[in-house]
Design a protein around this motif. Structure first.
Motif, short mmCIF file in Angstrom:
data_model
loop_
_atom_site.label_atom_id
_atom_site.label_comp_id
_atom_site.label_asym_id
_atom_site.label_seq_id
_atom_site.Cartn_x
_atom_site.Cartn_y
_atom_site.Cartn_z
N PHE A 53 37.93 15.06 -102.01
CA PHE A 53 36.89 14.60 -102.30
C PHE A 53 36.62 13.25 -103.08
O PHE A 53 36.09 12.47 -103.41
CB PHE A 53 35.46 15.00 -102.13
CG PHE A 53 34.67 15.76 -100.84
CD1 PHE A 53 34.08 14.61 -99.76
CD2 PHE A 53 34.70 17.11 -100.00
CE1 PHE A 53 33.68 15.42 -97.73
CE2 PHE A 53 34.77 17.51 -99.24
CZ PHE A 53 34.21 16.94 -98.65
N THR A 54 37.71 14.05 -104.39
CA THR A 54 37.83 12.72 -105.16
C THR A 54 39.48 12.02 -105.00
O THR A 54 40.13 10.77 -104.99
CB THR A 54 38.11 14.04 -106.21
OG1 THR A 54 39.16 14.87 -107.27
CG2 THR A 54 36.77 14.48 -106.64
N ASN A 55 40.30 12.97 -104.28
CA ASN A 55 41.85 11.96 -104.08
C ASN A 55 41.71 12.45 -103.00
O ASN A 55 43.50 13.66 -102.58
CB ASN A 55 42.67 12.04 -105.66
CG ASN A 55 43.32 11.83 -105.59
OD1 ASN A 55 43.72 10.00 -104.84
ND2 ASN A 55 44.90 12.10 -106.36
N PRO A 56 41.72 12.14 -102.03
CA PRO A 56 42.63 12.70 -100.76
C PRO A 56 43.54 12.44 -100.47
O PRO A 56 43.58 10.75 -100.99
CB PRO A 56 41.55 11.88 -99.41
CG PRO A 56 40.51 11.47 -99.84
CD PRO A 56 40.52 11.23 -100.93
N GLN A 62 40.11 9.36 -96.69
CA GLN A 62 39.37 8.45 -96.95
C GLN A 62 38.51 7.86 -96.52
O GLN A 62 37.31 8.17 -96.91
CB GLN A 62 40.62 7.68 -98.34
CG GLN A 62 39.60 7.11 -98.81
CD GLN A 62 41.04 6.47 -100.38
OE1 GLN A 62 41.46 6.90 -100.46
NE2 GLN A 62 40.58 4.76 -99.97
N THR A 122 34.92 8.58 -96.83
CA THR A 122 33.64 7.42 -97.59
C THR A 122 32.72 6.14 -96.54
O THR A 122 32.67 5.70 -96.81
CB THR A 122 34.55 6.46 -97.84
OG1 THR A 122 35.67 5.98 -97.48
CG2 THR A 122 35.71 7.29 -99.38
N LEU A 142 32.46 8.62 -102.14
CA LEU A 142 33.25 10.26 -102.14
C LEU A 142 34.67 9.24 -102.69
O LEU A 142 34.95 8.44 -101.89
CB LEU A 142 33.38 10.57 -101.08
CG LEU A 142 31.94 11.80 -101.21
CD1 LEU A 142 31.78 12.32 -99.30
CD2 LEU A 142 31.81 13.14 -102.31
N ALA A 143 35.42 9.87 -102.88
CA ALA A 143 37.24 9.76 -103.16
C ALA A 143 37.24 8.44 -103.99
O ALA A 143 36.87 8.07 -104.66
CB ALA A 143 37.45 9.58 -101.22
N ASN A 144 37.29 7.60 -102.62
CA ASN A 144 37.89 6.64 -104.10
C ASN A 144 37.07 5.39 -104.27
O ASN A 144 36.79 4.33 -105.47
CB ASN A 144 39.21 5.29 -103.22
CG ASN A 144 38.54 4.92 -101.74
OD1 ASN A 144 37.55 5.50 -101.16
ND2 ASN A 144 38.20 3.73 -101.08
N ASP A 145 35.84 5.56 -103.52
CA ASP A 145 34.56 5.04 -103.61
C ASP A 145 33.62 5.88 -104.89
O ASP A 145 33.39 5.19 -105.93
CB ASP A 145 33.52 4.90 -102.97
CG ASP A 145 34.10 4.43 -101.39
OD1 ASP A 145 34.34 3.28 -101.90
OD2 ASP A 145 32.91 4.11 -100.60
N LEU A 146 33.49 6.72 -105.12
CA LEU A 146 33.09 7.98 -106.46
C LEU A 146 34.33 7.18 -107.64
O LEU A 146 33.57 7.44 -108.67
CB LEU A 146 33.50 9.51 -106.55
CG LEU A 146 33.35 10.41 -107.42
CD1 LEU A 146 32.13 10.09 -107.56
CD2 LEU A 146 33.85 11.55 -107.21
N ARG A 147 35.90 7.44 -107.28
CA ARG A 147 36.47 7.26 -108.31
C ARG A 147 36.00 5.34 -108.86
O ARG A 147 35.78 5.25 -110.50
CB ARG A 147 38.10 7.20 -108.41
CG ARG A 147 38.88 8.20 -107.66
CD ARG A 147 39.55 8.59 -108.08
NE ARG A 147 40.84 7.87 -106.95
CZ ARG A 147 40.81 8.22 -105.85
NH1 ARG A 147 41.35 9.20 -105.57
NH2 ARG A 147 41.71 6.62 -105.33
N TYR A 205 43.02 6.12 -113.25
CA TYR A 205 42.55 7.31 -112.45
C TYR A 205 42.24 6.20 -111.24
O TYR A 205 42.62 6.95 -109.57
CB TYR A 205 41.83 7.84 -113.52
CG TYR A 205 40.51 8.89 -112.66
CD1 TYR A 205 41.51 9.77 -111.81
CD2 TYR A 205 40.31 8.88 -112.31
CE1 TYR A 205 40.53 10.78 -111.30
CE2 TYR A 205 39.35 9.23 -111.56
CZ TYR A 205 39.82 10.64 -111.18
OH TYR A 205 38.97 11.01 -110.44
N GLY A 233 44.23 8.23 -107.89
CA GLY A 233 43.40 9.37 -108.42
C GLY A 233 43.61 10.72 -109.49
O GLY A 233 43.70 11.39 -109.20
#
Lengths: 268, 237
Positions: free
Chosen positions: A251-254, A260, A264, B77-82, B211, B215
């Motif tokens: 959930f942070t870096n698939p 992804q 998202t 989430l994922a790239n959107d969260l970052r 980051y 990521g």
């Protein structure tokens, strides 16, 4: 003043004592149509694994392979190898009824038997002969209701029909029923999709407690729920297992672009 | 990248980038103006920088509010969260850069009546130039999601540190030559220190961009260029 660094137990990784379930090259066909393609995955013991993916991606089909629920569909054919504690669950000598006692299931819509609250929980242990006396059975029913976080709410009305409870209570009753046969694994197929947020939170809290003693697999369409409750997440798409990994990483870096795009909300 | 199924989500992310770009542009502009005010000893221009900094502060608050709302409503989430977390961090670095520019400008007023030592001012000028180049580069890296460029900016910060070291020594020498120089030199030294801090915030942004794109944090070792905190100048030197 000395400061101590305290590791938050809820965030720390759960120690894993080898996988409970190992699946290798699992293919599932409904007649001519292939629904799952070469799925290989390990499911960790005493932890929560979530299966995510769009409708029709095969996640529920795979879940149903684990307690051979697909056997009930005549045109369904399963190939490959699924082992529970090293034992091939598709072995011809294996007792399917016993397997389903070891691998319990909770469904999307709460489906208590049209019987009393007590009987809903007592039914499984009784047919499997798990208790020797009425007293023992009473104790088992009580402890399962307690573990399912329901006892306080129902202790004075165990004889009332299970169907008279609220949706959230019914779902927890189904969880109590599932753990009454002392399973190792609990499969949950969208267990909260018919519940309000409070009832959902109660079931999620319950999963968190139950994972100390059970291996839990949950199919969910809520990304947030998968992120909240599971330690590992597997993403299915078009019948294939696309990516499986630590929930935090998924959930942070698939790693996979399709994962992804799905989580998202960018799916075409 | 395919766009979001929910178009308004896509629009919000684009708006966030637009605000960051705008804020970055203002920070660059103010930093250049601040040095100009210092160099020309122009208190009026310095005052304009102080006023212009309010726009940066307002943008920071605006971006913060937007990010909080997006977290509440979209649960990225994922790239959107970052992406939203990067915007939140970058906005605070840019706000600090704005403050540092303002601080440099204020010193223009304090030293308006004193004549400047030429080599020091031109040294500061080179530092500003490099700081601005780095800042522009990192803002481009953010806009283009360019991790390589972010690493470049991150590495090049040591050049600013090296310039700060040499200015530090130069100003100390100048102060020792004649105690009447101390007031002016101290202001210029703080100016140089501010620029060195601008470089550090730019470096933070570079780490954030890395980051955002990859990521994971930057793992290379970076040689540290600033050793002034370990330096003591004595009369025997």
């Amino acid at each position: 003043m000395e400061h101590q660094i305290v590791q938050d137990a809820s965030i720390a990784e759960v120690p894993v004592a080898g996988p409970t379930i190992t699946a290798r090259d699992v293919n599932v066909f409904y007649g001519e149509k292939q629904a799952l393609f070469d799925v290989s995955v390990d499911i960790n013991r005493n932890s929560v694994t979530s299966f995510i993916g769009p409708s029709g991606c095969g996640k529920s089909t795979f879940l149903r392979c684990i307690n051979r629920m697909n056997d009930t569909i005549p045109i369904c054919r399963v190939t490959g190898d699924i082992r529970l504690d090293g034992e091939n669950i598709y072995d011809t000598d294996l007792d399917v009824v016993e397997l389903r006692a070891r691998v319990g299931m909770v469904f999307q819509k709460p489906n208590p038997f049209p019987k009393s609250i007590y009987e809903n929980v007592a039914y499984g242990p009784r047919i499997h002969g798990l208790t020797r006396s009425k007293k023992e059975l009473d104790e088992l029913v009580e402890s399962c209701l307690e573990k399912a976080g329901l006892l306080k709410e129902v202790h004075d009305r165990l004889d009332e029909p299970g169907t008279g409870l609220s949706g959230g209570q019914q779902q927890r009753l189904c969880i109590a029923r599932a753990i009454a046969t002392r399973p190792e694994v609990i499969l949950m197929d969208e267990p909260c999709s018919a519940l309000d947020p409070i009832a959902t939170a109660k079931v999620e809290e319950l999963m968190d407690e139950l994972k100390a003693n059970y291996t839990i697999i949950i199919v969910t369409h809520s990304m947030q729920q998968a992120a909240r409750v599971s330690q590992r997440t597997a993403f299915f798409h078009l019948g294939k297992l696309v990516e499986v990994g630590d929930t935090r990483q998924i959930f942070t870096n698939p790693r996979n672009k399709r994962t992804q795009d799905y989580i998202t909300g960018r799916f075409g | 990248m395919p766009i979001h199924t929910v178009k308004s989500y896509e629009d919000e992310l684009a708006l966030l980038d637009k605000k960051i770009a705008q804020m970055g542009g203002l920070a660059e502009h103010n930093l250049a103006q601040a040095f100009d005010a210092l160099q020309r000893r122009d208190p009026r221009q310095a005052e304009m920088v102080v006023v212009a900094d309010q726009a940066i502060d307002l943008l920071e608050r605006d971006i913060e509010e937007q990010v909080i709302e997006m977290i509440a409503r979209r649960q990225p989430l994922a790239n959107d969260l970052r992406h939203v977390m990067a915007a939140l961090k970058i906005t605070s670095d840019l706000e600090r850069i704005g403050d540092l520019a303002k601080n440099i400008a204020k010193r223009a007023g304090a030293i308006a009546e004193v004549s400047h030592p030429k080599p020091v001012i031109s040294g500061l000028g080179r530092m500003v130039e490099l700081a601005l180049k780095q800042l522009k580069s990192v803002l481009d890296a953010y806009a283009d999601h360019d991790a390589e460029r972010a690493i470049e900016v991150w590495r090049d910060d040591q050049q600013i540190d090296a310039m700060y070291n040499s200015l530090f020594r130069e100003l100390l020498t100048y102060m020792m030559e004649d105690p009447r120089n101390i007031g002016l030199s101290t202001h210029l030294l703080f100016g140089a220190k501010n620029l060195e801090r601008v470089g550090d915030h730019t470096t933070n942004i570079a780490e954030t961009v890395h980051y955002l794109v990859r990521g994971e944090p930057i793992t290379d070792d970076r040689p540290k260029g600033d050793d002034t905190s370990l330096t003591l100048v004595t009369k025997h030197e």
